[in-house]
Each structure stands twice: as structure tokens, then as C-alpha cells.
Write an enzyme that holds these catalytic residues in place. Structure first.
Site, PDB file in Angstrom:
ATOM      1  N   ASP A  41      -1.290  -6.993  21.035  1.00 45.91           N
ATOM      2  CA  ASP A  41      -0.273  -7.752  21.774  1.00 45.91           C
ATOM      3  C   ASP A  41      -0.064  -9.144  21.194  1.00 45.91           C
ATOM      4  O   ASP A  41       0.512 -10.016  21.849  1.00 45.91           O
ATOM      5  CB  ASP A  41      -0.703  -7.898  23.244  1.00 45.91           C
TER       6      ASP A  41
ATOM      7  N   ASP B 115     -13.859  -4.984  22.649  1.00 48.02           N
ATOM      8  CA  ASP B 115     -13.131  -6.230  22.487  1.00 48.02           C
ATOM      9  C   ASP B 115     -13.303  -6.737  21.064  1.00 48.02           C
ATOM     10  O   ASP B 115     -14.184  -6.295  20.328  1.00 48.02           O
ATOM     11  CB  ASP B 115     -13.626  -7.264  23.491  1.00 48.02           C
TER      12      ASP B 115
ATOM     13  N   ASP C 257     -14.533  -9.290  19.586  1.00 44.84           N
ATOM     14  CA  ASP C 257     -15.718  -9.978  19.080  1.00 44.84           C
ATOM     15  C   ASP C 257     -16.962  -9.095  19.097  1.00 44.84           C
ATOM     16  O   ASP C 257     -18.070  -9.585  18.865  1.00 44.84           O
ATOM     17  CB  ASP C 257     -15.975 -11.251  19.890  1.00 44.84           C
TER      18      ASP C 257
ATOM     19  N   ASP D  69     -11.535  -3.808  34.471  1.00 45.85           N
ATOM     20  CA  ASP D  69     -12.685  -2.935  34.236  1.00 45.85           C
ATOM     21  C   ASP D  69     -13.471  -2.672  35.519  1.00 45.85           C
ATOM     22  O   ASP D  69     -13.842  -1.535  35.818  1.00 45.85           O
ATOM     23  CB  ASP D  69     -13.597  -3.548  33.167  1.00 45.85           C
TER      24      ASP D  69
END
Length: 489
Positions: free
Chosen positions: A91, A146, A148, A239
Site C-alpha cells: 500500500d 510484518d 521487520d 489481529d
């Protein structure tokens, strides 16, 4: 007025005490779990017909500094290539979009089934991206990371086999920390997350209570996501929301404490604050959205309802702590001007047992990572005091998030800036994603800093040191948060 303050103060202490009892039960569950050997069935990876198809989803938004590291790492995952698909759900609105597209093209040429999926708008934020990717996902199972996170090569080989139990909808792994020792701030965050991922997740899972998929480093059964109502962007912690909806549908979750998935911790206060705000507001939103459904459910046990109450209200403890802290100063003066209440203050001193419970619970989690022994015990004690001091310093910031969540105030999903400080090209000073906006909350935090400085002075003036350590921790915590908030990176 004095009596009203004492009653409110006592009720707040009582709520903290019940919360500590819930943590003590999780500790007992954790200790029982460690004595239990679980034998799981495994897929026969030599039989390609038996191996399930897996889709890895990588939700991205302006991840200039970590996207290359992420994609190179994911490309090395060990799993039959004909059974693996990777969706880069991007995005991004900056130049990282072109950078990601270039990396994806190179990986496609290597034979990897990887797709760069973009949207024209960020409807639903991360939840919206995951939902749109799910519509075209080939996989029977959906792993999510994610930007990282750095899963190890054998991550899928250790997680997928647990789905031989058809009732399991999610397998979640423990977060590790790439930069645990970078600073006091990262050590504090690691200390808190280790407690959650070692004691709380294991304790809840062993006790057959509701746990949560942590947004990343876990894998879903696709049919579980769909049956639970799919991803929703109406809370900031999508989540946690989907986790509770899935478990209300009687899906089982499996937590793997021994499978560690390393990730990067925020290294500046603004990044830590934005992450804390999202997590704490999202938890309050989920309490508002889901707890009544749990409470009314005839299939959920009373114990699970009890633990779900404190799980979803976990972030609201910041509000209770702030409330206790503010009231503690007038309580100090009431105690010294009303000797007739002395018996009552002796009674409520019992609630100090809550601190003892927290101390031992956190020590068990800490010793799992760092080991036992006298030296590590003293290190733990210092970290315990430091962590709780800084946590109290965060209490105003997080209380605002909690109140917004409970009262239904909507806000955008603010990403946590990533740094990848191992890269020579990345420094804190050059990171363009750091928010440098001044917050009016800093003024209130400074006033609270002065307020608890006055409380310390009052202890000596009144010759009453019963709350001195508490006020010293509050003074130090707010001072740390203020200093780190205004410090130029």
C-alpha cells in the site's frame, strides 16, 4: 471528600489485585505446560501430494529501509516451491513502491512464485490489504509477516505440521528481538514482550483460554479466517479482533513458544509511542466490540471469560495505574491528617502482594531468556523497576488511547517506522518516517512529572515514606518519557 478518595483508591487497588491473580493463574499454567511433553503429527514432506499449499502475505506501507532485507529473507524460506506463493501486499505511497517492484521482478526471474499486489486506496488499512490478498490466495494456509520480521529458513517446516489437527485454525510463534540491547528503550520493550510471549501466551494456550494471533509471525488456516468473518478494519488491532471471532467459532489456536521469529523493536520514542497507542486503543476497541459476545456465550467457560476480561482490558490497566498515581498524593495527606483511618491503611497495605505476584511472574519469563543465578536475578530486579517506572511514564499517553477506544473514537492506522540499523545506509537521523510533531500531551506529562516531584518532597515533609518508592518510580518514568520525546535523534 476524604472518604470518597479512599474508597476510589481502594477499588482501583482491588482491580489491580484481581488482575494480578489472573497473571498468577497464567504462571501456574505456564509451569504445568513446561512439564508436559507434546508429540505432534508431522506432514510427510517427501510426499508432495501430502504437502499443503501455503501463501505468505507480506503487508507493506512505505517500508523503504527494510523491504529488501524482508524479501531476500522470505525468498530463502525452505518449502517446496510448487507449493508456495508469496503475496507482497504493498500500500506504499512513496518511492519504496518502485524499489519493491524491482526486487519482486528479480525474485520472479529466479523461479519464485511472488506477486506484487497494490491498491489504489488504503481502505481498511492492513486488514483491508490482507482481505484483498486472501481473495486470490492459492494457499490452504496463510502465513503473515510484518516488514521487520526475519523468519528462519525452517519456519514453515516447524509450523505447518501442527495443522494435521483439523480443529487448529492458527499457529502463532514467539517474537524475538534483533536489537534487544540497542538502548534502554529497546530493552524495556523486549522485557514486556518476552513476558507476553513466554508466560501469557503459553499460560492461556495451555489453560485452553482465548489467545491472540499477534498480527505477524503466525499462520492461519484459510477456512478459519473465512468462517470467522474475514479481516475487518473497524479496530486498530485487526489481529486480536479476528482471533476472538475465530475462537468464538470454536477454532483452536496453537502457540509455539520454542519457535522464535526475530523482529526489530522501535528505537525512538515517537515510534514506540505510536505503536503503543495503536495496540492499547485497539485492545479497548476489541473489548467494546467482542467481550459481550464472550460473556453471553454458552460454550465459553467461566474461567475463560475471566481471563478474556483481563486480556481485553489489559491496556486499560494503564488508566487504572494513572488513576491510582494521581490519587496517591491526596491519599498521603489524608493518611497523615486522619489518624482514625490508620487501621484501614494497614489493611490496604495487603494489596502490595500484587507487586510480589508481578515480580515473580516477570522473573519466570526473564529467566527463560537470560537464565537464572544471583547475577541475573539482580539484573532482573533492576530491569523490573526500570520497566514499571517507564510503563507508568507511558500511563497518560496510553490512557488517552484506551479512552478513545472505549468511547469509539475512530483514528487512522499509524504504521511504526522501521530502521534496519544494521544497514550502513540507514540511520536514525536520516529516517524520513520519524514523526517530529510536537504533542500537547507532553505539557500534561511535564505537569505530572512536577506533581510526583512534589509527592517525593511531601514524603519527607510528612515523614511518611510508605509511598516513596512508588512516587520515585513515577517521577523517573515521566522524566524518561519526556526526555526521550523531546530528544533529537
Amino acid at each position: 471528600m476524604d472518604l470518597a478518595i479512599i474508597i476510589l483508591y481502594t477499588l482501583a487497588l482491588l482491580l489491580v489485585f484481581f488482575y494480578s491473580i489472573s497473571q498468577l493463574q497464567l504462571l501456574l499454567n505456564y509451569l504445568k505446560a513446561k512439564k508436559t511433553d507434546e508429540n505432534s503429527e508431522v506432514f510427510d514432506f517427501s510426499n508432495t501430494e501430502e504437502i499443503p499449499f501455503v501463501t505468505i502475505q507480506l503487508p507493506l506501507y512505505n517500508e523503504m529501509y527494510v523491504v529488501e532485507r524482508l524479501l531476500k529473507n522470505i525468498a530463502e524460506i525452505e518449502y517446496p516451491r510448487e507449493k508456495l506463493e508469496i503475496q507482497v501486499l504493498d500500500d506504499s505511497t512513496d518511492q519504496s513502491l518502485a524499489k519493491t517492484a524491482e526486487i519482486v521482478r528479480k525474485l520472479q526471474k529466479s523461479g519464485l512464485d511472488i506477486k506484487h499486489i497494490t491498491r489504489t486506496n488504503r481502505t481498511g488499512f492492513k486488514a483491508g490489504a490482507l482481505k484483498e490478498g486472501l481473495e486470490i490466495a492459492k494457499g490452504e494456509f496463510i502465513a503473515i509477516f510484518d516488514s521487520d520480521f526475519m523468519p528462519k529458513k525452517d519456519w514453515l517446516l516447524k509450523t505447518v505440521p501442527h495443522f494435521t489437527d483439523p480443529e487448529i485454525g492458527v499457529v502463532q510463534t514467539r517474537w524475538g528481538h534483533l536489537n534487544r540491547d540497542y538502548s534502554i528503550l529497546t530493552k524495556i520493550q523486549a522485557f514486556a514482550l518476552d513476558f507476553h510471549f513466554i508466560l501469557e501466551q503459553t499460560g492461556r494456550n495451555f489453560g485452553k483460554h482465548f489467545i491472540n494471533f499477534n498480527g505477524t509471525a503466525g499462520i492461519w488456516r484459510k477456512s478459519c479466517i473465512l468462517e470467522a468473518g474475514n479481516w475487518s478494519g473497524d479496530t486498530l488491532t485487526e489481529d486480536l479482533d479476528l482471533s476472538y471471532r475465530a475462537q468464538l467459532k470454536n477454532w483452536k489456536f496453537k502457540y509455539l513458544e520454542e519457535v522464535e521469529t526475530p523482529a526489530e523493536l522501535p528505537v525512538v520514542m515517537s515510534a514506540a509511542k505510536s505503536q503503543q497507542f495503536r495496540w492499547n486503543k485497539g485492545a479497548a476497541e476489541n473489548f467494546r466490540k467482542n467481550y459481550w459476545k464472550i460473556f453471553k456465550s454458552k460454550t465459553v467457560s467461566g474461567r475463560t471469560k475471566f481471563h478474556a476480561f483481563f486480556h481485553l482490558l489489559n491496556s486499560s490497566m494503564f488508566l487504572i495505574v494513572l488513576f491510582l498515581a494521581v490519587l496517591s498524593v491526596p491519599v498521603l495527606f489524608i493518611k497523615n491528617s486522619n489518624p482514625q483511618f490508620s487501621w484501614f491503611f494497614n489493611v490496604i497495605a495487603f494489596f502490595a502482594v500484587s507487586t510480589v505476584i508481578f515480580f515473580f511472574c516477570y522473573y519466570v519469563a526473564y529467566s527463560k531468556i537470560h537464565g537464572r543465578g544471583i547475577k541475573n536475578f539482580f539484573k532482573f530486579t533492576g530491569m523490573f523497576l526500570t520497566f514499571f517506572s517507564v510503563a507508568m511514564g507511558f500511563s497518560l499517553h496510553n490512557s488517552i488511547a484506551v479512552l478513545e477506544g472505549h468511547f469509539g473514537k475512530k483514528s487512522a492506522f499509524i504504521r511504526t517506522p522501521k530502521f534496519n540499523l544494521d544497514s550502513l545506509k540507514s540511520t536514525i537521523q536520516s529516517n524520513k518516517y520519524i514523526r517530529k510533531k510536537f504533542s500537547a500531551n507532553l505539557i500534561i506529562e511535564f505537569l505530572l512529572f512536577l506533581y510526583f516531584g512534589f509527592a517525593i518532597y511531601s514524603a519527607f515533609a510528612l515523614n511518611d515514606f510508605g509511598l516513596l518508592i512508588f512516587h520515585l518510580m513515577l517521577f523517573a518514568g515521566f522524566g524518561f518519557v519526556i526526555f526521550k520525546s523531546i530528544q533529537i535523534p
